[in-house]
Scaffold this motif. Structure first.
Motif: not given
Length: 243
Positions: A52-53, A143-146, A190-191
């Protein structure tokens, strides 16, 4: 979390690039004299850090006698000594050193990965090897996107290799593609991407990248991700992150 662990397992079994497979396994057999009693990892090195980084650090590739020996990103080499000391200094790591994969090191809200997972000869993967390895990074980003909010890209190679992966993972990368530079900040959907000189010995020994320069980028990226770090006693100074 299980999906990321499964991805890490699949990465560590990859044999897609014959030149890299031959090199990493040859290094693991012949070893360096200082590590003659080690059993080298000798396989692709997966990412390291929580599933959840909020912040991701992207390097280049494992070092032949660093990650290729220990099995963990930036562990057991001088580049890692610089990086983990800086992460510890800004409250994002539980300790300032990374010697072995089971040394108890924890990262707080941060994950470390690379666009090439095998140690390459002369630290120089070919463009074809970089492109062959890209799907692993694309899957990791998905996988990390959330939870992912910021990414620190170490060096021009990491920058250039990662931008196509972000595009393939669904982020809108500007055209023409942004140019790498230390301290450069590029907003995506968003990043935020941050450029940082690589923690190579060439950069750190010559002063091109100083510890303070590295800490500044890490602090800025952590702040943009809502990460607060922890105290020396490993207790949160605030809630670990802001929603």
């Amino acid at each position: 979390m299980d999906a990321l662990a499964d991805l890490d397992r699949r990465i560590s079994g990859c044999r897609a690039c014959p030149r890299l497979v031959d090199w990493r396994e040859e290094v693991a057999r012949t070893k360096r004299a200082a590590f003659a009693d080690w059993t080298y990892w000798g396989r692709p090195v997966p990412g390291f850090g929580p599933a959840d980084a909020r912040m991701l650090i992207v390097g280049l590739a494992p070092a032949a006698h660093g990650g290729n020996r220990t099995g963990r990103m930036f562990t057991g080499d001088r580049s890692g000594d610089v990086l983990y000391q800086a992460l510890y200094d800004v409250g994002l790591a539980s300790q300032p050193t990374a010697a072995t994969a089971d040394d108890g090191l924890e990262l707080y809200g941060v994950r470390i990965t690379s666009p090439v997972h095998c140690a390459p000869p002369a630290n120089k993967p070919t463009p074809g090897e970089r492109d062959t390895c890209r799907p692993w990074l694309v899957q990791e980003l998905n996988l990390l996107r959330p939870t992912l909010r910021t990414v620190v890209l170490l060096g021009a190679f990491g920058w250039q290799a990662a931008l196509p992966a972000f595009a393939e993972a669904g982020w809108s990368v500007p055209r023409p593609r942004p140019v790498f530079g230390h301290g450069v900040r590029v907003p995506l959907d968003g990043l935020d991407l941050f450029g940082c000189f690589h923690v190579s010995q060439r950069n750190t020994f010559t002063g091109k990248l100083t510890p303070e320069m590295l800490r500044d980028v890490l602090r800025t990226a952590a702040g943009a991700a809502g990460l607060h770090g922890r105290t020396a006693e490993n207790e949160p100074t605030k809630p670990p992150y802001d929603d």
